[in-house]
Design a protein around this motif. Structure first.
Motif, mmCIF file in Angstrom:
data_model
loop_
_atom_site.group_PDB
_atom_site.id
_atom_site.type_symbol
_atom_site.label_atom_id
_atom_site.label_comp_id
_atom_site.label_asym_id
_atom_site.label_seq_id
_atom_site.Cartn_x
_atom_site.Cartn_y
_atom_site.Cartn_z
ATOM 1 N N LEU B 193 38.060 26.874 34.740
ATOM 2 C CA LEU B 193 39.311 26.130 34.921
ATOM 3 C C LEU B 193 40.468 26.834 34.218
ATOM 4 O O LEU B 193 41.581 26.895 34.740
ATOM 5 N N ALA B 194 40.188 27.381 33.035
ATOM 6 C CA ALA B 194 41.246 28.078 32.297
ATOM 7 C C ALA B 194 41.808 29.226 33.136
ATOM 8 O O ALA B 194 43.020 29.453 33.151
ATOM 9 N N TYR B 195 40.938 29.916 33.853
ATOM 10 C CA TYR B 195 41.428 30.992 34.730
ATOM 11 C C TYR B 195 42.111 30.436 35.981
ATOM 12 O O TYR B 195 43.165 30.897 36.386
ATOM 13 N N ASP B 196 41.505 29.420 36.573
ATOM 14 C CA ASP B 196 42.048 28.904 37.837
ATOM 15 C C ASP B 196 43.381 28.190 37.653
ATOM 16 O O ASP B 196 44.123 28.025 38.612
ATOM 17 N N ALA B 197 43.657 27.732 36.435
ATOM 18 C CA ALA B 197 44.894 26.976 36.227
ATOM 19 C C ALA B 197 46.076 27.893 35.967
ATOM 20 O O ALA B 197 47.208 27.421 35.821
ATOM 21 N N ARG B 198 45.835 29.186 35.910
ATOM 22 C CA ARG B 198 46.973 30.084 35.697
ATOM 23 C C ARG B 198 47.865 30.056 36.928
ATOM 24 O O ARG B 198 47.364 30.020 38.064
ATOM 25 N N PRO B 199 49.178 30.085 36.721
ATOM 26 C CA PRO B 199 50.084 29.967 37.865
ATOM 27 C C PRO B 199 49.830 31.050 38.923
ATOM 28 O O PRO B 199 49.985 30.797 40.117
ATOM 29 N N GLU B 200 49.440 32.228 38.489
ATOM 30 C CA GLU B 200 49.267 33.313 39.455
ATOM 31 C C GLU B 200 47.906 33.260 40.164
ATOM 32 O O GLU B 200 47.648 34.051 41.068
ATOM 33 N N ALA B 201 47.047 32.324 39.749
ATOM 34 C CA ALA B 201 45.704 32.286 40.338
ATOM 35 C C ALA B 201 45.762 31.858 41.795
ATOM 36 O O ALA B 201 46.538 30.990 42.172
ATOM 37 N N LEU B 203 43.766 30.328 45.101
ATOM 38 C CA LEU B 203 42.621 29.483 45.382
ATOM 39 C C LEU B 203 41.717 30.211 46.371
ATOM 40 O O LEU B 203 42.036 30.345 47.545
ATOM 41 N N GLU B 204 40.605 30.739 45.860
ATOM 42 C CA GLU B 204 39.712 31.516 46.716
ATOM 43 C C GLU B 204 38.298 30.997 46.581
ATOM 44 O O GLU B 204 37.903 30.509 45.526
ATOM 45 N N ASP B 205 37.528 31.139 47.649
ATOM 46 C CA ASP B 205 36.108 30.812 47.556
ATOM 47 C C ASP B 205 35.409 31.996 46.930
ATOM 48 O O ASP B 205 35.460 33.104 47.454
ATOM 49 N N LYS B 206 34.765 31.764 45.802
ATOM 50 C CA LYS B 206 34.100 32.892 45.156
ATOM 51 C C LYS B 206 32.902 32.446 44.344
ATOM 52 O O LYS B 206 32.769 31.273 44.012
ATOM 53 N N GLY B 227 37.121 26.083 47.265
ATOM 54 C CA GLY B 227 38.298 25.248 47.431
ATOM 55 C C GLY B 227 38.634 24.483 46.159
ATOM 56 O O GLY B 227 39.090 23.352 46.211
ATOM 57 N N GLY B 228 38.378 25.095 45.024
ATOM 58 C CA GLY B 228 38.705 24.458 43.746
ATOM 59 C C GLY B 228 37.661 23.474 43.268
ATOM 60 O O GLY B 228 37.832 22.851 42.225
ATOM 61 N N LEU B 229 36.571 23.333 44.034
ATOM 62 C CA LEU B 229 35.450 22.504 43.570
ATOM 63 C C LEU B 229 34.376 23.442 43.027
ATOM 64 O O LEU B 229 34.102 24.479 43.613
ATOM 65 N N TYR B 230 33.788 23.043 41.908
ATOM 66 C CA TYR B 230 32.838 23.928 41.229
ATOM 67 C C TYR B 230 31.429 23.368 41.288
ATOM 68 O O TYR B 230 31.207 22.206 40.980
#
Ligand SMILES: Nc1ncnc2c1ncn2[C@@H]1O[C@H](COP(=O)(O)OP(=O)(O)OP(=O)(O)O)[C@@H](O)[C@H]1O
Lengths: 443, 567
Positions: B193-201, B203-206, B227-230
């Motif tokens: 979440l800390a990485y995904d919440a960065r403004p430049e992040a 939203l990718e399936d990975k 899609g942002g679900l983990y």
């Protein structure tokens, strides 16, 4: 998910003749899925929860039910059962670690060289929980930590891939002794399979071909022995080294020990190679499959040879028979030709005689009819009639002559004879063989 | 996973001041969001990584680095490494890391410590729960002081294998410190979440591997981010290769060097010397994460002898290789456990203090293909400080849910909502590549939770016209190509002798991930596409795995729409 990905590779063109109701053709369902737990974290989860919940409340029962259907990720350590601890083992001292069975200390003798790193770690943790000296002290028992040190040593060895191989190299408890001739009788494949399975732990190359059973193909068996006769083993014997003195003072002694160890290692390695070779020799010597394959190969070879000889013999015989048949046929043909020739000659002669005879009848008939003259025939009359008879004879073939002769034969009355002749002339005129007016005297 | 009892304090949403806490066995951190971005808070000593230690001397309470310093002078009244003991009975704890500090004791099954917390006269028996409460109270105080506002609530990150009992005990200990626990979240997810919440992040399936390399344990998780679900696919926990084991390598090294000069004086054999050796070894280890040399200097290390030496990074990496190799094997193991291959991993997040170590990051770099992002300070200048990932993630989650009623949090994180179906195979569309072969183009990734909706734009054939949209399932397999035994290349020989050095590497086999086209789900036609046009394909999979497929020309009107029946 809002973002749209763009793909540059293109879609295929619609195949000729493709058609579907409203241009859409459903074919199958999506493959069945698994239930998993999504993490209740992050803005997208909260959006999901909002949508999915929709003012509903869930009970504790719902929770339990949902959790039970979800795929388990965390595995509880309780699952592996413990091996009983031998009281003698618990008396061990860590300084004797070289002689300790590390797998036994960690309670994983049923795995030995097959134990995964994860299993070793879990086993270690279980032993730590049980034997940590601080815990024992806290619970009022003696502060003896010697067995705990054994546990630490075992873990140190088994979690270090290099040291573990050194230990596994000399872990005799993992060895499976080759069966004696007597033992191997009925269970030959089962027993030897076990031996090679154990031995395969030393192979640099993995996976190792299986020993197989009575039904293995020749290729499999060949492959197996080829592999094992060229076995590339990582087995080493460092573990059995004698201690090298650690101090710097006694360099000569140190070097001496090192050399001694190096020699001992290579000697043991050579012995091990010889052991494996002997084992393979013993095994292959008793291997019924090899015997069978050899017999089969021999039989096949013999069969080939016999087949070849038989084939050669047959070819010769065939050639001979063929030649004979040909000779016979030629001879027969020759004889037949001769007979035919003679018969032909006879027939021709007969035909000739018949024609002569018939001609005589023809001529006789006109004579009998007195050359169709009333009274004595004049020489001119006779000539004319005989010329015309000759003329007709010249126009017709022997069969017709015979037929005409047949009709004339026995006739004595001149008119009847004349009738026959005039019929013949008419016939010939009709057939275009005589011109009208020819053979007038016979009409 | 809001634990029952988290709401005991009855804090209402508008009174709340919520922070994120990472509560480790070795270090803890606190963080708050300021203008939506997470900030890790320094305590009164200026530390952001606050040692999880509680110590008493003369009735005075110390935490953090001040308490850590007491390990030399006053170990028996100093409690360390207690967090994992929460909610466990004495039988199931590992006391190893407490050896040089207060020892855990068995008070009718409850793990406790005997501490002189009120001066020298009498000792109190403090349960691990009480110790935790006291420590958490201090953390909260530090946050309150920093924020200038009474902190009432927190989201706390916990290891994925923290049992229900441990979670309940942690919530209780926090509640006893007057702290409402909004939610306990799994540590690897906090890091993601800390990485995904960065403004430049984006939203990718990975697929992400989160390696949390801490002080006393290493935890690795494989996470599907869709899609942002983990979704956590697999985890591994390791207590044999972690920060303390690197300390140990250095301690042994320095001790041996010391003994070369001072034969027969082993600093490891005296508790006080050992404590000094340990403290300075850890400091040297941290220095080696930044510099190529570190100084080791201790006054009166043993028997009054001072000791000073330097160590360079290369040396360190050599002597610590076994531990570093252990991390690699741990990561490989958990990927295998998830049924995946290193080629399936899009990103590796290094989290936890030990993740600062450059060598660990570079080892991971060579373990994974070049396409995998390795998020560590030494491999990626934009990486987040690995020590801050968990507190940041926890703070972000706190800010997301602090406005919810407690009841709402409990209901929104309920297992009935978190247990959902996941698609087994990828779903995609058939494309043709230039040479005319059909290829699979992924639209929805495997292990995506449903409902899910994804859209792609795909080029139509160059000249446009009628196109076929063939929706199929897809799978991957790993294709291994053995290098052709290279024929000696004599042509360039006399000119160019320089490239014989990498022959070793070229022997290696080449592994690649290739998509396999599976069963066809549906076909649709988009007719009369313009030259150079694009086609939009949207797949919408519902809870019951029924699906709606829509497709049309991008910018065009109308379109085709069809349904698939539930599985
Ligand atoms: N810059 C650094 N370089 C190398 N190691 C570091 C660095 N900073 C911290 N560490 C080490 O990281 C470890 C602490 O990690 P972390 O802060 O993640 O602890 P934790 O979550 O409490 O761990 P655990 O619960 O496993 O004990 C310690 O061993 C510490 O020495």
């Amino acid at each position: 998910m809002a973002a749209t990905t763009t793909v540059t590779r293109s879609l295929p063109a619609l195949p000729e003749g493709w058609s579907a109701d409203k241009d859409f053709k459903p074919i199958t369902k999506i493959t069945a899925s698994s239930q998993r737990t999504i993490e209740p974290v992050g803005p997208h989860f909260l959006a999901h929860a909002r949508r999915a919940r929709h003012k509903r409340t869930f009970s504790e029962d719902d929770r339990i039910q949902a959790q039970e259907s979800a795929k388990k990720i965390e595995k509880d350590d309780e699952s592996d059962e413990s091996e009983p601890e031998d009281p003698m083992m618990l008396q061990r001292e860590a300084k004797d670690w070289k002689s300790q069975d590390h797998y036994q200390v960690l309670g994983i003798t049923k795995y030995r060289w097959k134990a995964t790193e994860d299993q070793i770690k879990r086993a270690h943790r279980k032993k730590v929980l049980k034997h940590h000296p601080d815990k024992k002290a806290a619970q009022g028992s003696s502060e003896d930590d010697s067995f705990f040190k054994c546990i630490q040593k075992a873990t140190e060895v088994l979690l270090d891939p290099v040291k573990r191989r050194q230990f596994d190299s000399i872990d005799e408890k993992a060895d499976v002794e080759p069966p004696s001739k007597k033992e191997s009788g009925k269970n030959f494949y089962k027993l030897w399979s076990r031996v090679f399975k154990a031995e395969s732990r030393f192979s640099k190359q993995q996976p190792v071909p299986m020993f197989g059973d009575a039904n293995s193909t020749k290729e499999e068996v060949d492959n197996f022995y080829n592999f094992w006769y060229n076995f590339d083993s990582w087995r080493t014997f460092e573990y059995l080294d004698e201690d090298v003195p650690d101090d710097n003072e006694n360099r000569g002694q140190k070097r001496h020990m090192e050399r001694k160890n190096a020699n001992a290692r290579s000697k043991k390695k050579a012995e091990d190679n010889a052991r494996l070779r002997k084992m393979l020799d013993d095994c292959s010597a008793a291997d019924e499959r090899i015997k069978r394959f050899r017999q089969e190969a021999n039989a096949a070879k013999n069969k080939k040879k016999n087949d070849k000889e038989a084939a050669e013999k047959k070819a010769k015989e065939d050639a001979r028979l063929k030649k004979e048949a040909e000779e016979k046929a030629a001879k027969e043909a020759e004889e037949k030709a001769k007979v035919d020739r003679e018969a032909n000659k006879k027939a021709k002669e007969a035909a000739k005689t018949a024609v002569k005879k018939n001609k005589r009848i023809l001529k006789g008939s006109v004579k009998d009819a007195n050359y169709f003259a009333s009274g004595d025939a004049t020489a001119a009359q006779v000539d004319a009639v005989l010329n015309d008879v000759d003329l007709i004879q010249g126009k017709i073939d022997p069969d017709e002559i015979a037929a005409l002769a047949g009709k004339l034969n026995g006739l004595k009355v001149a008119d009847e004879i004349k009738g026959v002749w005039s019929g013949e002339v008419k016939r010939l005129v009709g057939a275009g063989k005589l011109k009208d007016g020819e053979a007038k005297s016979l009409v | 996973m809001a634990e029952k009892g988290g709401n005991k304090l009855g804090v209402s949403p508008d009174e709340r001041c919520a922070i994120g806490i990472s509560f480790g066995n070795s270090y803890s951190s606190i963080a708050s969001t300021i203008d939506d971005s997470p900030v890790v808070i320094a305590n009164e000593d200026g530390d952001r990584q606050i040692p999880t230690i509680l110590s008493y001397i003369d009735g005075e309470e110390y935490t953090g680095n001040q308490a850590k310093a007491m390990l030399i002078r006053n170990p028996s009244n100093t409690v360390v490494s207690f967090k994992d003991f929460l909610g466990q009975d004495f039988k199931s704890i590992d006391p190893t890391h407490c050896h040089a500090a207060a020892h855990p004791e068995d008070v009718s099954g409850t793990v406790s410590f005997k501490i002189q917390d009120k001066g020298e006269k009498e000792a109190s028996t403090l349960s691990v729960s009480e110790v935790s409460t006291r420590y958490i109270r201090r953390l909260v105080q530090s946050a309150t002081d920093y924020l200038g506002k009474k902190v009432t609530s927190a989201v706390i990150a916990v290891p994925t294998n923290f049992s229900k009992k441990q979670r309940e005990a942690l919530v209780k200990a926090a509640n006893d410190a007057d702290l409402e626990v909004l939610q306990l979240i799994n540590e690897p997810i906090a890091s993601v979440l800390a990485y995904d919440a960065r403004p430049e992040a984006k939203l990718e399936d990975k697929i992400i591997v989160v390696a949390e390399l801490g002080g006393t344990r290493s935890d690795v998780a494989v996470v599907a981010s869709r899609g942002g679900l983990y979704t956590i696919l697999a985890t591994a926990h390791d207590y044999e290769f972690a920060g303390v084991h690197l300390d140990k390598v250095l301690m042994d090294h320095f001790a041996q060097e010391f003994m070369k000069k001072n034969p027969n004086v082993d600093p490891r054999e005296n508790a006080r010397s050992l404590a000094k050796l340990k403290a300075e070894s850890e400091a040297a280890k941290k220095s080696l994460s930044i510099g190529t040399n570190a100084n080791f200097s201790v006054e009166s290390l043993a028997e009054g002898i001072d000791f000073q030496m330097t160590i360079n990074r290369l040396r360190y990496e050599t002597i610590a290789r076994k531990v570093f190799d252990g991390f690699n094997r741990l990561v490989e193991g958990v990927i295998k456990k998830a049924g995946l291959d290193v080629l399936d991993i899009d990103e590796v997040i290094l989290s936890g203090g030990t993740s600062h170590t450059p060598r660990i990051a570079s080892n991971f770099r060579s373990l994974f293909p070049d396409t995998t992002t390795i998020q560590a300070p030494s491999t990626n200048p934009n990486a987040i400080n690995p020590s801050e990932l968990q507190p940041r993630g926890a703070a972000l989650q706190a800010s997301l849910i602090q406005e919810y009623e407690t009841e709402d949090i409990e209901q929104s994180t309920h297992a009935a909502l978190t247990t959902v179906k996941h698609i087994t195979n990828a779903i995609g569309v058939i494309c043709v590549s230039d040479d005319g072969t059909e290829t699979f183009t992924r639209i929805i990734a495997p292990e995506t939770a449903v409902p899910a909706r994804r859209t792609v734009h795909v080029a139509a054939p160059k000249d446009g016209g009628d196109v076929l949209v063939k929706i199929v399932e897809g799978g991957t397999h790993i294709k291994v190509t053995k290098p052709e035994p290279k024929a000696k290349d004599n042509s360039a020989k006399d000119e160019d002798d320089s490239d014989f050095d990498d022959s070793e590497e070229e022997e290696e086999e080449h592994r690649e991930k290739v998509w396999k086209i599976g069963t066809t789900l549906a076909e649709a036609a988009v007719k009369g596409v313009k030259e150079g046009g694009k086609v939009e394909v949207t797949i919408n999979v519902a809870n019951d795995l029924s699906a709606t497929i829509t497709t049309r020309e991008v910018g065009g009107k109308g379109g085709v729409r069809g349904n698939l029946k539930p599985a």
